[in-house]
Every structure is written in C-alpha cells, then in structure tokens.
Motif scaffolding. Structure first.
Motif, PDB file in Angstrom:
ATOM      1  N   HIS A 131      -6.532  -0.459  -3.532  1.00  0.00           N
ATOM      2  CA  HIS A 131      -5.763   0.168  -2.439  1.00  0.00           C
ATOM      3  C   HIS A 131      -4.309  -0.329  -2.345  1.00  0.00           C
ATOM      4  O   HIS A 131      -3.623   0.011  -1.397  1.00  0.00           O
ATOM      5  CB  HIS A 131      -6.501   0.079  -1.090  1.00  0.00           C
ATOM      6  N   LYS A 132      -3.868  -1.051  -3.371  1.00  0.00           N
ATOM      7  CA  LYS A 132      -2.435  -1.393  -3.408  1.00  0.00           C
ATOM      8  C   LYS A 132      -1.811  -0.568  -4.551  1.00  0.00           C
ATOM      9  O   LYS A 132      -1.684   0.642  -4.419  1.00  0.00           O
ATOM     10  CB  LYS A 132      -2.268  -2.906  -3.559  1.00  0.00           C
TER      11      LYS A 132
ATOM     12  N   CYS B 261       0.880  -1.181   0.000  1.00  0.00           N
ATOM     13  CA  CYS B 261       0.000   0.000   0.000  1.00  0.00           C
ATOM     14  C   CYS B 261       0.914   1.227   0.000  1.00  0.00           C
ATOM     15  O   CYS B 261       2.079   1.131   0.354  1.00  0.00           O
ATOM     16  CB  CYS B 261      -0.878   0.039   1.246  1.00  0.00           C
TER      17      CYS B 261
ATOM     18  N   THR C 237      -2.244 -17.120  -8.137  1.00  0.00           N
ATOM     19  CA  THR C 237      -1.933 -15.771  -7.665  1.00  0.00           C
ATOM     20  C   THR C 237      -1.131 -15.019  -8.729  1.00  0.00           C
ATOM     21  O   THR C 237      -0.083 -15.491  -9.169  1.00  0.00           O
ATOM     22  CB  THR C 237      -1.131 -15.832  -6.341  1.00  0.00           C
TER      23      THR C 237
ATOM     24  N   THR D  18      -2.207  -8.086  -5.630  1.00  0.00           N
ATOM     25  CA  THR D  18      -0.925  -7.369  -5.715  1.00  0.00           C
ATOM     26  C   THR D  18      -0.560  -7.010  -7.151  1.00  0.00           C
ATOM     27  O   THR D  18      -0.105  -5.899  -7.425  1.00  0.00           O
ATOM     28  CB  THR D  18       0.193  -8.231  -5.069  1.00  0.00           C
TER      29      THR D  18
ATOM     30  N   GLY E 235      -8.546  -7.335  -0.423  1.00  0.00           N
ATOM     31  CA  GLY E 235      -8.276  -8.631  -1.046  1.00  0.00           C
ATOM     32  C   GLY E 235      -8.911  -9.789  -0.289  1.00  0.00           C
ATOM     33  O   GLY E 235      -9.397 -10.750  -0.906  1.00  0.00           O
ATOM     34  N   THR E 236      -8.925  -9.710   1.021  1.00  0.00           N
ATOM     35  CA  THR E 236      -9.479 -10.825   1.799  1.00  0.00           C
ATOM     36  C   THR E 236     -10.959 -10.997   1.489  1.00  0.00           C
ATOM     37  O   THR E 236     -11.421 -12.120   1.221  1.00  0.00           O
ATOM     38  CB  THR E 236      -9.282 -10.570   3.319  1.00  0.00           C
TER      39      THR E 236
HETATM   40  N1  0PR Z   1      -4.016 -11.550  -1.675  1.00  0.00           N
HETATM   41  C1  0PR Z   1      -2.824 -11.004  -1.965  1.00  0.00           C
HETATM   42  C2  0PR Z   1      -2.035 -11.498  -3.137  1.00  0.00           C
HETATM   43  C3  0PR Z   1      -2.322  -9.968  -1.158  1.00  0.00           C
HETATM   44  O1  0PR Z   1      -1.140  -9.413  -1.447  1.00  0.00           O
HETATM   45  C4  0PR Z   1      -3.085  -9.525  -0.051  1.00  0.00           C
HETATM   46  C5  0PR Z   1      -2.558  -8.458   0.866  1.00  0.00           C
HETATM   47  C6  0PR Z   1      -4.344 -10.123   0.187  1.00  0.00           C
HETATM   48  C7  0PR Z   1      -4.773 -11.141  -0.648  1.00  0.00           C
HETATM   49  C8  0PR Z   1      -5.239  -9.655   1.301  1.00  0.00           C
HETATM   50  O2  0PR Z   1      -5.658  -8.360   0.989  1.00  0.00           O
HETATM   51  P1  0PR Z   1      -6.209  -7.330   2.096  1.00  0.00           P
HETATM   52  O3  0PR Z   1      -5.098  -7.159   3.091  1.00  0.00           O
HETATM   53  O4  0PR Z   1      -6.502  -6.118   1.286  1.00  0.00           O
HETATM   54  O5  0PR Z   1      -7.417  -7.937   2.677  1.00  0.00           O
HETATM   55  N2  0PR Z   1      -1.214  -8.372   0.952  1.00  0.00           N
HETATM   56  C9  0PR Z   1      -0.471  -7.445   1.752  1.00  0.00           C
HETATM   57  C10 0PR Z   1       0.707  -8.190   2.355  1.00  0.00           C
HETATM   58  O6  0PR Z   1       0.519  -9.272   2.937  1.00  0.00           O
HETATM   59  C11 0PR Z   1      -1.250  -6.767   2.843  1.00  0.00           C
HETATM   60  C12 0PR Z   1      -0.469  -5.653   3.441  1.00  0.00           C
HETATM   61  C13 0PR Z   1      -0.513  -4.383   2.893  1.00  0.00           C
HETATM   62  C14 0PR Z   1       0.330  -5.865   4.547  1.00  0.00           C
HETATM   63  C15 0PR Z   1       0.189  -3.341   3.443  1.00  0.00           C
HETATM   64  C16 0PR Z   1       1.065  -4.829   5.113  1.00  0.00           C
HETATM   65  C17 0PR Z   1       0.991  -3.568   4.554  1.00  0.00           C
HETATM   66  O7  0PR Z   1       1.708  -2.505   5.111  1.00  0.00           O
HETATM   67  O8  0PR Z   1       1.809  -7.716   2.188  1.00  0.00           O
END
Ligand code: 0PR
Length: 395
Positions: A233-234, A33, A168, A200, A89-90
């Motif tokens: 939001h990424k 993010c 993925t 991502t 994403g979740t």
């Molecule tokens: N699927 C993938 C491929 C993801 O990268 C992520 C989030 C998700 C699902 C889950 O998405 P939400 O978190 O939007 O529900 N991946 C990041 C990660 O694990 C989440 C994140 C973002 C963690 C910002 C920390 C951070 O500072 O890196």
C-alpha cells in the motif's frame, strides 16, 4: 445511533460532502501512499465479502494470497519464502519481532534478561509500539552523514541479551537505506536475527537498481536476512490496508501459529484474525498486471519527476540536506515549519521532520506528476512571498 435510519441517498451525500474536506492527491507531497491503481480498486471490490481469517470458506481467496506472497517472494529473491498479507508495516514488523522473541526464548531455554533489539536512530517510530507490546528494549545506533545506520556502532551494542537487529531499506523520514549487506554479515557472524523493514523501499529498490541507481541489496539474496517487511500500500500502488511480512524459513513463521477453537480450522499466523481478502486480490492483481516492467516504468517516472522537482528547486536557489536515495527530497529552509503551516492552510500537505525542523520533506510518488510539481512550486513561491521570506530565484 438513530432509532430510524436515513435514506441511502442522504447517507451517501453526507459521506460525499465530508470527503470533500479530504485534501486531493494532487496537493499531497508528504505521503508515501498514493491514489491506488484502478485495478487494485476493482480487485478489492471483487473480494469485498471475503475474510482470510476463515480459509475453509475462502479457499480461492487463500490461493490468491499464496500467489501474491510468491510473486513478492520473487521480488525478494526467494519465491519459496513464507509470508502473509497483513494490515501494514506496523503489523509486519510486529510479527517479525514476535518471531524473533519466540526464537530467542526457544534457543536459550528462556530469556535471561530483558531482550534487546538493535535499531538505528532513524528506525520508524512505530516500532516503539512493538517494543512496548513485546517487552523489548531498543538499543539505538547512530547514523552517518547520509542518515544510514552506523554498523560499527551497532556491532558495539551487541551483547548476550540481543535478540535481533532491524535495518531499514528506505526510511520514510529521509528515504535513506541502511547498509543491509554489512548488517547481514554482522547477523551471520554473531548469529543474530536480522529483520529488514522495507515498507518504504521494497517496491522501489529492486526496480531502481535495474535502472542503474546505486542502491544496495536488502533481500533474501543476503544470507543473514531473516525476515522482511514490504508494503504494497505504499510504492506497490495498492490501496490500504496491504502490508506483507516474509520469513526466509517457513519454520520461523510457524513459531507464531495459533490454533483456533474449531476442529479442522487452520492456524492463524497473523496478528489480525479476521482480515480483508480484498487486499490479497488487489495486491495480486497489481503485481500480475504491471509485472516487473510495469514497476520499472513506474519507478523511472518517479525518479524523472524527482529530478524535475530538484531542478526547479535548484533554479530557485534551494539546496538539499543530502542527495536523495529514493523519492524523498529534504530541502534546507530555515522557516520550514512556517512555510508548511501556511501551505497547509492553502490545502497543500508537505512535512517537516522534527529531527531537522529547518527542512521541508517532499515525497514523490505516482500522483506527483510534473504539473503537480509546477503547481507546488507556484504555491511555495506564494508562501515565501506572503511570509516576507526571500524566494531565492526563478526559472
Ligand atoms: N516502517 C516504515 C519504513 C514506514 O515507512 C512505515 C510507514 C511503517 C513502518 C509503518 O507502516 P504502516 O503505517 O503501514 O503501519 N510510514 C509512513 C510514514 O511515516 C506512514 C504514512 C503513510 C504516513 C502515508 C502518512 C501518510 O500519508 O510516512
């Protein structure tokens, strides 16, 4: 709660001082993010009083959500796909698996055994919550040397209980992209639901492909792809919370429609009922304002900065675990955890994957500019010296 409230200035000042504890973006190299685009902030504020859970009131906001979905549909090769903006994403992955399970139940007239979903060992950890909630059993395929799903091994896991495959398109851990074309083929051959988690990579791959980076397709142009997660939001530069889920066939999304108590109230198709319309406004605004070319430029800048970071690391003798596909570098460093902890004490946030605890994971996104890279390399040198480790060289 206090019986008598505090003056506004006092509340705001305590918020300001607590927020000072947050690490500034210019010292964050672990997050996919980023600081949101200023227009996203403005648009979100313009929709601060909206709720997409009640589209009888928020007709215009609902229209904007539809437009944002259609714009992202063009990014995914199918403007007419069905979709919703969700919290991230979740939730998007949860809704896709909810649909996959409903579909399997319908098709088979009831599930015979515990339903299984085939994933790679690098699938995002958040899917475990989804499997627990929906009573799904993961069957895990190994990955190859580039940390991409081994599709032959995945195929060997297919059985009569398999209800879906998840590929993925850009793991958050390593930035590796599963072979979605081969998964699409497998899904067609075995008549399986294929969900692509592009949380991502979804806002990188289409633009990086145009810039000539050798990345595979992952979208609805592949006939076996049933649903896709994207996360504005990424790399979409929108503020949190903005995720999105898309289904090739609108009838699939209808499987998870839920009626509310009230007459003439449209059904809900998301997990959340009350949901922020501001996210739709912000997503719509950024997509319309940047357009395809704006995202190509943002992607070009990220890859340029990534190249610069790699050059600076290389000049110091560091090597990578694997060549980066997206904007995530995995750097070999035996004392990675110690270095990460010391840097964190100095307010620099990077990460170390538990799977490869001898590697630093560095993420480049909009806020990681060349001056940020320079300051980070100085901090890394400082940490290596402080820990008595050999910093391999200087440039
Ligand atoms: N699927 C993938 C491929 C993801 O990268 C992520 C989030 C998700 C699902 C889950 O998405 P939400 O978190 O939007 O529900 N991946 C990041 C990660 O694990 C989440 C994140 C973002 C963690 C910002 C920390 C951070 O500072 O890196």
């Amino acid at each position: 709660m206090r019986r008598k409230g505090l003056p506004k200035e006092e509340v705001l000042s305590s918020i300001r001082s607590l927020r000072e504890k947050d690490v500034p973006w210019s010292r964050v190299l672990n997050s996919i993010c980023t600081r949101p685009h200023p227009l996203a902030v403005e648009a979100f504020q313009a929709g601060i009083d909206t709720n997409l859970g009640d589209v009888r009131i928020f007709r215009g906001t609902h229209d904007i959500e539809r437009r944002a979905v259609a714009l992202m549909g063009t990014l995914l090769g199918k403007e007419s796909c069905a979709g919703s903006l969700v919290s991230g994403g979740t939730e998007a992955n949860l809704l896709a698996m909810y649909v996959a399970r409903k579909l399997a139940t319908q098709r088979r007239g009831g599930l015979t055994g515990p339903p299984e979903v085939i994933v790679a060992e690098t699938v995002h950890y958040s899917v475990q919550k989804i499997f627990d909630l929906l009573g799904l059993t993961p069957r895990t395929a190994p990955v190859d040397k580039r940390l991409r799903m081994d599709v032959k091994a995945a195929e060997a896991l297919v059985n009569e209980r398999t209800i879906a495959l998840i590929g993925t398109a850009g793991t958050s851990e390593f930035g590796s992209v599963d072979p979605i074309e081969a998964l699409s083929q497998l899904a067609l051959e075995r008549d399986l639901y294929l969900h692509v988690d592009a949380a991502t990579g979804g806002f990188i791959i289409p633009f990086a492909r145009e810039l000539g980076h050798p990345l595979p397709r992952f979208d609805f142009s592949l006939p076996g792809v049933t649903s896709i997660t994207l996360d504005p939001h990424k790399y979409g530069l929108v503020n949190v919370p903005a995720g999105a889920v898309f289904f090739r066939d609108p009838a699939l999304q209808s499987l998870i429609s839920l009626d509310s108590f009230f007459a003439r109230t449209p059904t809900h198709r998301t997990f959340l009922g009350t949901r922020p319309g501001g996210a739709a406004l912000a997503t719509y605004a950024v997509l319309e304002h940047l357009g395809w070319e704006g995202f190509v430029e943002a992607t070009r800048t990220n890859y340029d900065t990534m190249g610069y970071l790699l050059d600076r690391l290389n000049a110091r003798g560091y090597s990578l675990l694997l060549p980066p596909e997206l904007n995530i570098a995995i750097v070999d460093l035996p004392a990675a955890v110690q270095v990460m902890e010391l840097l964190e004490r100095w307010d620099w946030i990077i990460s170390v994957s538990k799977r490869y605890s001898n590697c630093l994971r560095l993420v480049v996104t909009a806020h990681v500019t060349r001056p940020v890279v320079d300051a980070f390399i100085d901090a890394l040198d400082g940490a290596m010296t402080e820990l008595g480790l050999v910093s391999c060289g200087t440039d």
